[in-house]
Scaffold this motif. Structure first.
Motif, PDB file in Angstrom:
ATOM      1  N   ASP A  57       0.818  -1.208   0.000  1.00 36.22           N
ATOM      2  CA  ASP A  57       0.000   0.000   0.000  1.00 36.22           C
ATOM      3  C   ASP A  57       0.856   1.264   0.000  1.00 36.22           C
ATOM      4  N   ILE A  58       2.124   1.143   0.393  1.00 35.82           N
ATOM      5  CA  ILE A  58       2.999   2.318   0.480  1.00 35.82           C
ATOM      6  C   ILE A  58       3.999   2.346  -0.692  1.00 35.82           C
ATOM      7  N   PHE A  59       4.536   1.168  -1.017  1.00 33.73           N
ATOM      8  CA  PHE A  59       5.587   1.117  -2.047  1.00 33.73           C
ATOM      9  C   PHE A  59       5.097   0.333  -3.266  1.00 33.73           C
ATOM     10  N   ARG A  60       5.379   0.898  -4.447  1.00 33.78           N
ATOM     11  CA  ARG A  60       4.943   0.215  -5.668  1.00 33.78           C
ATOM     12  C   ARG A  60       5.858  -0.953  -5.996  1.00 33.78           C
ATOM     13  N   ASN A  61       7.155  -0.806  -5.643  1.00 29.45           N
ATOM     14  CA  ASN A  61       8.107  -1.886  -5.950  1.00 29.45           C
ATOM     15  C   ASN A  61       9.365  -1.725  -5.084  1.00 29.45           C
ATOM     16  N   THR A  62      10.294  -2.657  -5.278  1.00 33.23           N
ATOM     17  CA  THR A  62      11.529  -2.677  -4.483  1.00 33.23           C
ATOM     18  C   THR A  62      12.363  -1.422  -4.745  1.00 33.23           C
ATOM     19  N   LYS A  63      12.334  -0.991  -5.985  1.00 35.30           N
ATOM     20  CA  LYS A  63      13.128   0.183  -6.368  1.00 35.30           C
ATOM     21  C   LYS A  63      12.727   1.401  -5.536  1.00 35.30           C
ATOM     22  N   GLU A  64      11.442   1.513  -5.308  1.00 38.49           N
ATOM     23  CA  GLU A  64      10.953   2.670  -4.551  1.00 38.49           C
ATOM     24  C   GLU A  64      11.455   2.618  -3.108  1.00 38.49           C
ATOM     25  N   VAL A  65      11.477   1.417  -2.534  1.00 42.91           N
ATOM     26  CA  VAL A  65      12.017   1.265  -1.164  1.00 42.91           C
ATOM     27  C   VAL A  65      13.484   1.676  -1.155  1.00 42.91           C
ATOM     28  N   SER A  66      14.240   1.201  -2.145  1.00 40.96           N
ATOM     29  CA  SER A  66      15.680   1.514  -2.209  1.00 40.96           C
ATOM     30  C   SER A  66      15.903   3.015  -2.346  1.00 40.96           C
ATOM     31  N   ARG A  67      15.049   3.653  -3.124  1.00 44.69           N
ATOM     32  CA  ARG A  67      15.202   5.093  -3.315  1.00 44.69           C
ATOM     33  C   ARG A  67      14.982   5.851  -1.996  1.00 44.69           C
ATOM     34  N   VAL A  68      13.903   5.479  -1.294  1.00 44.44           N
ATOM     35  CA  VAL A  68      13.620   6.116   0.013  1.00 44.44           C
ATOM     36  C   VAL A  68      14.778   5.872   0.973  1.00 44.44           C
ATOM     37  N   LYS A  69      15.272   4.639   0.959  1.00 43.40           N
ATOM     38  CA  LYS A  69      16.358   4.278   1.879  1.00 43.40           C
ATOM     39  C   LYS A  69      17.632   5.064   1.571  1.00 43.40           C
ATOM     40  N   ASP A  70      17.990   5.137   0.291  1.00 38.06           N
ATOM     41  CA  ASP A  70      19.215   5.855  -0.089  1.00 38.06           C
ATOM     42  C   ASP A  70      19.123   7.343   0.286  1.00 38.06           C
ATOM     43  N   ASN A  71      17.982   7.937   0.003  1.00 40.38           N
ATOM     44  CA  ASN A  71      17.803   9.362   0.343  1.00 40.38           C
ATOM     45  C   ASN A  71      17.891   9.574   1.850  1.00 40.38           C
ATOM     46  N   LEU A  72      17.257   8.645   2.580  1.00 40.60           N
ATOM     47  CA  LEU A  72      17.237   8.777   4.043  1.00 40.60           C
ATOM     48  C   LEU A  72      18.654   8.658   4.612  1.00 40.60           C
ATOM     49  N   ILE A  73      19.383   7.670   4.148  1.00 36.63           N
ATOM     50  CA  ILE A  73      20.748   7.467   4.656  1.00 36.63           C
ATOM     51  C   ILE A  73      21.634   8.667   4.314  1.00 36.63           C
ATOM     52  N   ALA A  74      21.481   9.143   3.097  1.00 37.88           N
ATOM     53  CA  ALA A  74      22.290  10.311   2.695  1.00 37.88           C
ATOM     54  C   ALA A  74      21.982  11.496   3.611  1.00 37.88           C
ATOM     55  N   ARG A  75      20.693  11.678   3.932  1.00 33.70           N
ATOM     56  CA  ARG A  75      20.319  12.812   4.789  1.00 33.70           C
ATOM     57  C   ARG A  75      20.856  12.621   6.218  1.00 33.70           C
ATOM     58  N   LEU A  76      20.745  11.397   6.726  1.00 29.12           N
ATOM     59  CA  LEU A  76      21.240  11.149   8.092  1.00 29.12           C
ATOM     60  C   LEU A  76      22.750  11.337   8.161  1.00 29.12           C
ATOM     61  N   ARG A  77      23.430  10.968   7.090  1.00 32.62           N
ATOM     62  CA  ARG A  77      24.889  11.147   7.081  1.00 32.62           C
ATOM     63  C   ARG A  77      25.283  12.619   7.149  1.00 32.62           C
ATOM     64  N   ARG A  78      24.446  13.458   6.601  1.00 32.34           N
ATOM     65  CA  ARG A  78      24.762  14.893   6.617  1.00 32.34           C
ATOM     66  C   ARG A  78      24.320  15.567   7.911  1.00 32.34           C
ATOM     67  N   ASP A  79      23.636  14.818   8.740  1.00 33.40           N
ATOM     68  CA  ASP A  79      23.013  15.418   9.926  1.00 33.40           C
ATOM     69  C   ASP A  79      24.052  15.571  11.051  1.00 33.40           C
ATOM     70  N   ARG A  80      24.501  16.792  11.244  1.00 33.67           N
ATOM     71  CA  ARG A  80      25.544  17.028  12.247  1.00 33.67           C
ATOM     72  C   ARG A  80      25.036  16.793  13.671  1.00 33.67           C
ATOM     73  N   GLU A  81      23.743  17.100  13.881  1.00 35.26           N
ATOM     74  CA  GLU A  81      23.179  16.876  15.227  1.00 35.26           C
ATOM     75  C   GLU A  81      23.223  15.389  15.587  1.00 35.26           C
ATOM     76  N   LEU A  82      22.896  14.553  14.599  1.00 37.39           N
ATOM     77  CA  LEU A  82      22.928  13.111  14.838  1.00 37.39           C
ATOM     78  C   LEU A  82      24.351  12.640  15.120  1.00 37.39           C
ATOM     79  N   HIS A  83      25.280  13.142  14.345  1.00 35.71           N
ATOM     80  CA  HIS A  83      26.684  12.770  14.569  1.00 35.71           C
ATOM     81  C   HIS A  83      27.148  13.194  15.958  1.00 35.71           C
ATOM     82  N   GLN A  84      26.785  14.433  16.334  1.00 37.04           N
ATOM     83  CA  GLN A  84      27.194  14.939  17.649  1.00 37.04           C
ATOM     84  C   GLN A  84      26.536  14.109  18.755  1.00 37.04           C
ATOM     85  N   SER A  85      25.277  13.773  18.536  1.00 36.13           N
ATOM     86  CA  SER A  85      24.561  12.983  19.555  1.00 36.13           C
ATOM     87  C   SER A  85      25.175  11.604  19.710  1.00 36.13           C
TER      88      SER A  85
END
Lengths: 244, 201
Positions: A210-238
């Motif tokens: 109901d949320i994802f049309r296919n595996t590719k869409e999951v991978s895309r969300v995951k890649d974007n999320l990881i890239a954003r978390l990697r840039r997150d200085r607050e998360l790194h500091q925490s």
């Protein structure tokens, strides 16, 4: 025979005799073995606990051998050590108050049997986590690394990726910190199922059609999320503040 | 790497402990804890799998009859005991080997059929391919009394039960890694016990 009049040696002997009858499928009386458990747990008698350990070690060993989890674990683990941990777990888990929940010997032995499985599950959980982390090294190795802070990079070199968090509170703090940075249901699902359940994108897609049309869409969300978390200085500091 | 650190720290961090899962199965948890575990189970394939394996383990290794009442001595139920004898151990027209005649099963000979009343079992001994010094006993229940089904088999040496096995839904049972020696098989169900004549492996 009056149970109170029997010392632990007498009880242990009677328990052994009755157990032999039981395993020979003859009439038997379980009250001696039950009383041995009662004295071990409620009266906290070391002598009685030693007798329980000696009486039931062969049974515990046979259960370990019959457990399918043990097949993949036996090469790396000493069975005597596992037996010790099974009894230690039972000792730790049944308090004096809780003993009242066990009305008979069968329920105590079923609990002991559960502790066998529980101990093997614990071994399996550690191994599974180790495998997941190793797999993740390969999977994430190709991902683009986006500007973690120098301080965090320095911290990384001294900390193992598998370093244990010392308290559940720290894990909860980390969980809440990251959860607050997730922007959509899709991200929440991908984060939870990737980092908590270690599910592959294919499995995540299959479970949330109901949320994802296919595996590719999951991978895309995951890649974007990881890239954003990697840039997150607050998360790194925490992570540094939490000593992770 | 950040992802590995997150995975290492968060992997299954919300799962109940294995003891909690076990106590959930044994119905020993408080109402609140039971609901929490139930909720968790709906979303966690790992815990679902562990719970299934616990159920299977306890069911397959259930404590034999009557272990219960702490106050009163337990009376063993009356058990009908049958002795199963060798019916055939070779193909039609083939002579029984000397080993078969003296009750010894040749690992290369094929299945031996034992019978008692309505029950029939084919027993085959082979080399254990995973353990060259050992033998493997493979059994198949060919016929049984539907009024008194049997489901457990014990491998007995010198009167001591060494291993037990379940008879599966197709009638199969297996003992692996068995040392060469003299054994008997005891097949049981509620109220019925069938002893196979001792066999040499």
């Amino acid at each position: 025979m009056d149970l109170d009049a029997l010392n632990v040696v007498g009880l242990s002997t009677a328990c052994q005799e009755q157990s032999n009858l039981y395993f020979a499928r003859q009439s038997f009386d379980p009250k001696y073995c039950y009383e041995l458990f009662r004295r071990a747990i409620v009266s906290q008698s070391d002598e009685a606990w030693t007798a329980v350990y000696q009486q039931y070690t062969p049974l515990v060993k046979s259960w370990i051998h019959k457990n399918s989890l043990w097949q993949s674990q036996q090469a790396a683990h000493d069975i005597d050590e596992v037996v010790n941990r099974v009894f230690a777990k039972m000792w730790r888990c049944i308090s004096i108050e809780k003993f009242t929940s066990f009305a008979d010997l069968a329920s105590l032995l079923r609990y002991l049997q559960m502790c066998v499985h529980s101990e093997l599950v614990d071994i399996g959980r550690v191994a599974a986590r180790h495998t997941a982390v190793l797999e993740s090294e390969t999977l994430f190795a190709d991902a683009e690394s986006d500007v973690p802070s120098e301080e965090y990079q320095a911290h990384q070199t001294s900390a193992s990726a598998e370093q244990e968090v010392t308290t559940a509170a720290q894990k909860d703090a980390l969980w809440h910190l990251v959860s607050a940075k997730l922007n959509s249901d899709a991200e929440r699902i991908v984060f939870y199922e990737t980092f908590v359940l270690w599910q592959k994108p294919r499995q995540i897609a299959a479970g949330h059609t109901d949320i994802f049309r296919n595996t590719k869409e999951v991978s895309r969300v995951k890649d974007n999320l990881i890239a954003r978390l990697r840039r997150d200085r607050e998360l790194h500091q925490s992570l540094i503040d939490l000593s992770l | 790497m950040l992802e590995q650190k997150l995975l290492a720290q968060l992997y299954r961090h919300q799962c109940p402990s294995s003891e909690q899962l076990g106590e959930f199965y044994l119905e020993l948890l408080s109402e609140t804890a039971t609901v929490a575990v139930q909720d968790h189970l709906t979303a966690c394939p790992h815990c679902q799998q562990e719970l299934q394996s616990l159920k299977r383990f306890i069911t397959e290794n259930r404590l034999p009859y009557g272990l219960g009442a702490p106050a009163e001595p337990v009376k063993a139920p009356s058990v009908r005991v049958l002795i199963a004898e060798l019916i055939s151990g070779f193909l039609p027209g083939q002579a029984a080997s000397a080993m078969t005649v003296r009750g010894q099963i040749d690992p290369n000979e094929g299945p031996q059929v034992y019978g008692a009343e309505m029950y029939q079992f084919a027993i085959e001994v082979s080399e254990d391919l995973n353990s060259p010094l050992h033998r493997m006993i493979t059994g198949l229940m060919l016929a049984s009394d539907p009024e008194m089904p049997v489901d457990q088999v014990q491998l007995i040496e010198n009167g001591v039960s060494l291993h037990d096995a379940e008879i599966d839904e197709f009638g199969n049972f297996v003992f692996s890694q068995v040392n060469p020696g003299l054994y008997s098989l005891q097949i049981t169900g509620v109220g019925i016990q069938i002893n196979l004549l001792p066999i040499y492996l």
